[in-house]
Design an enzyme around this catalytic site. Structure first.
Site, PDB file in Angstrom:
ATOM      1  N   LYS A 101      43.881 -27.218 -23.804  1.00  0.00           N
ATOM      2  CA  LYS A 101      43.625 -26.213 -25.072  1.00  0.00           C
ATOM      3  C   LYS A 101      43.423 -26.869 -26.367  1.00  0.00           C
ATOM      4  O   LYS A 101      42.936 -26.154 -27.124  1.00  0.00           O
ATOM      5  CB  LYS A 101      45.089 -25.594 -24.998  1.00  0.00           C
ATOM      6  CG  LYS A 101      46.446 -26.339 -25.247  1.00  0.00           C
ATOM      7  CD  LYS A 101      46.928 -26.928 -23.850  1.00  0.00           C
ATOM      8  CE  LYS A 101      48.151 -27.704 -24.040  1.00  0.00           C
ATOM      9  NZ  LYS A 101      48.739 -28.242 -22.667  1.00  0.00           N
ATOM     10  N   GLU A 125      40.583 -21.069 -18.048  1.00  0.00           N
ATOM     11  CA  GLU A 125      41.744 -20.138 -17.656  1.00  0.00           C
ATOM     12  C   GLU A 125      43.247 -21.284 -17.725  1.00  0.00           C
ATOM     13  O   GLU A 125      44.099 -20.595 -18.153  1.00  0.00           O
ATOM     14  CB  GLU A 125      41.722 -19.606 -16.137  1.00  0.00           C
ATOM     15  CG  GLU A 125      42.749 -18.633 -15.838  1.00  0.00           C
ATOM     16  CD  GLU A 125      43.008 -17.256 -16.761  1.00  0.00           C
ATOM     17  OE1 GLU A 125      43.871 -17.126 -17.519  1.00  0.00           O
ATOM     18  OE2 GLU A 125      41.725 -16.446 -16.478  1.00  0.00           O
ATOM     19  N   LYS A 201      47.006 -22.751 -27.910  1.00  0.00           N
ATOM     20  CA  LYS A 201      46.987 -21.580 -26.833  1.00  0.00           C
ATOM     21  C   LYS A 201      46.863 -20.278 -27.411  1.00  0.00           C
ATOM     22  O   LYS A 201      45.911 -19.654 -27.086  1.00  0.00           O
ATOM     23  CB  LYS A 201      48.104 -21.506 -25.901  1.00  0.00           C
ATOM     24  CG  LYS A 201      48.239 -22.962 -25.303  1.00  0.00           C
ATOM     25  CD  LYS A 201      49.578 -23.035 -24.538  1.00  0.00           C
ATOM     26  CE  LYS A 201      49.893 -24.234 -23.824  1.00  0.00           C
ATOM     27  NZ  LYS A 201      51.180 -24.146 -23.171  1.00  0.00           N
ATOM     28  N   GLY A 298      52.582 -26.960 -14.513  1.00  0.00           N
ATOM     29  CA  GLY A 298      52.755 -27.538 -13.158  1.00  0.00           C
ATOM     30  C   GLY A 298      51.636 -27.688 -12.547  1.00  0.00           C
ATOM     31  O   GLY A 298      50.599 -27.023 -12.692  1.00  0.00           O
TER      32      GLY A 298
END
Length: 423
Positions: A101, A125, A201, A298
């Protein structure tokens, strides 16, 4: 559908999660062949066997290798080897899949131009909200909609800290230390707690929702470092929850973007999103309001998002890098302090002496600050009394003027804390 030969740069948590998917029995394994990898250390012990793959010390060499179709960048960082490698891949006509990002927020326009020039795709994504498919929702599912706002909790570290502070009554410093022990926060947590990570983001989401490249520089950023248990306790008393809210919204012909602690009403879809979860709320016409909630980081969630981009590329699906169909380019308005119109929460600490309340109310009245609620807390010690108040809807600039005058009074022990309220 075509088989893609991919090179993966960055073999950390997400990189290893992606290799497990690529070498497994699921959908990704049927459409990709991993032919090369790059990371900082070759000899590191890893839980996936990479000895059969070609190793590249330099990710740039992997990015432009004639043996790959897609370069997967999982290095991180806005500059350095990540930027150099992505540029090399695009100039070599390779597609790029990235979870970075910071890179897109800082250099998105430049990279989109390179991609268009060389006929390459950039998919990202995994760069926003981990496993939540919000990029796909905006670019595809909502392509026919007129987006009016995008908001969310986009940093799991901050959400974890605020949730734990709220539930336990502990201080920011105490919960931050716990978050570091549990691996939710980095040794240097400044990128997270300052709001910058959420800002990166948000700038990407804004670019897709409203058209044009990301404009991180126009964002207003406020972190959570100054939030105290008294603020969370007071918010709860007011029927609200404190969240680090990232929001981009249309204001006339402009887009205003901000990341700042906000008191959300209990019925707001983000108010009850706790722990390290992420959430995104999209307001659009004609679909209305959509809420997406899930794991924002994660190995599993983020690798899932990278894998989804690779599967899309195997279907030879093409999309603009940022602007979606039906979206006109919009100007991002610099979100300066004082530009918001809202109800506000104000926390003061004042001297425990006669006449203090009168001085506060007189000063607020002078600046036409209309008070909705006023709560004087028990003294914390002999010298400090906390006071919490909320205002009626007003221009933040006018409230700033009142706070500046209050701050010059001898009764003030520390600078005021201000947060907007949103229902």
């Amino acid at each position: 559908m075509s088989m893609l030969k991919i090179g993966v740069a960055g073999l950390g948590t997400v990189g290893m999660g992606l290799l497990k998917l690529a070498f497994g029995q699921g959908p990704l394994a049927s459409v990709v062949q991993v032919v090369g990898v790059s990371a900082r250390t070759l000899g590191r012990v890893r839980d996936v066997d990479i000895t059969h793959l070609t190793w590249f010390d330099d990710p740039v060499e992997l990015a432009k290798s004639p043996n790959i179709d897609v370069f997967v960048e999982l290095i991180g960082g806005a500059d350095g080897s990540a930027k150099d490698a992505v540029e090399a891949a695009l100039m070599a006509g390779k597609h790029v899949v990235t979870a970075n990002k910071a890179l897109l927020a800082a250099h998105g326009a430049h990279l989109a131009t390179l991609a268009a020039k060389h006929g390459s795709e950039i998919r990202y994504e995994a760069a926003v909200a981990g496993g939540i498919p919000v990029i796909k929702a905006l670019r595809e599912g909502l392509a026919a909609n007129y987006i009016t706002s995008v908001s969310g909790v986009l940093n799991g570290t901050c959400n974890f800290i605020l949730t734990e502070m709220d539930e336990s009554g502990r201080s920011f410093a105490e919960v931050l230390a716990e978050a570091q022990r549990l691996g939710y926060a980095e040794a240097d947590p400044s990128l997270d707690v300052s709001g910058a990570d959420a800002g990166h983001k948000l700038s990407i989401l804004s670019a897709i929702a409203f058209g044009g490249p990301p404009d991180f520089s126009s964002l207003r950023l406020e972190g959570i470092e100054a939030i105290e248990p008294i603020d969370l306790e007071s918010a709860k008393f007011l029927g609200r929850r404190v969240k680090l809210l990232a929001k981009a919204a249309r204001v006339g012909s402009f887009i205003v973007q901000s990341v700042r602690p906000t008191l959300l009403g209990q019925d707001h879809p983000i108010a009850r999103v706790n722990g390290a979860l992420n959430a995104v709320v999209i307001d659009a016409d004609p679909v209305g309001r959509l809420s997406l909630v899930g794991a924002g980081a994660g190995a599993g969630p983020t690798a899932s998002a990278v894998a989804g981009d690779l599967i899309d590329l195997s279907h030879q699906d093409t999309r603009p890098v940022f602007s979606g169909p039906g979206q006109a380019n919009s100007r991002f308005l610099p979100n300066q302090q004082g530009s918001a119109i809202s109800k506000f929460y104000v926390r003061l600490r004042v001297a425990d002496r006669a006449g203090t309340i009168a001085k506060i109310t007189d000063t607020l009245a002078k600046h036409l600050v209309s008070i909705e609620s006023f709560l004087q807390k028990p003294p914390e010690d002999a010298a400090r009394v906390p006071i919490v108040l909320t205002t009626q809807p007003m221009a933040e600039g006018d409230l700033f003027k009142a706070m500046a005058e209050l701050s010059r009074l001898e009764i003030m022990v520390e600078p005021p804390i201000l947060m907007p309220l949103e229902d």
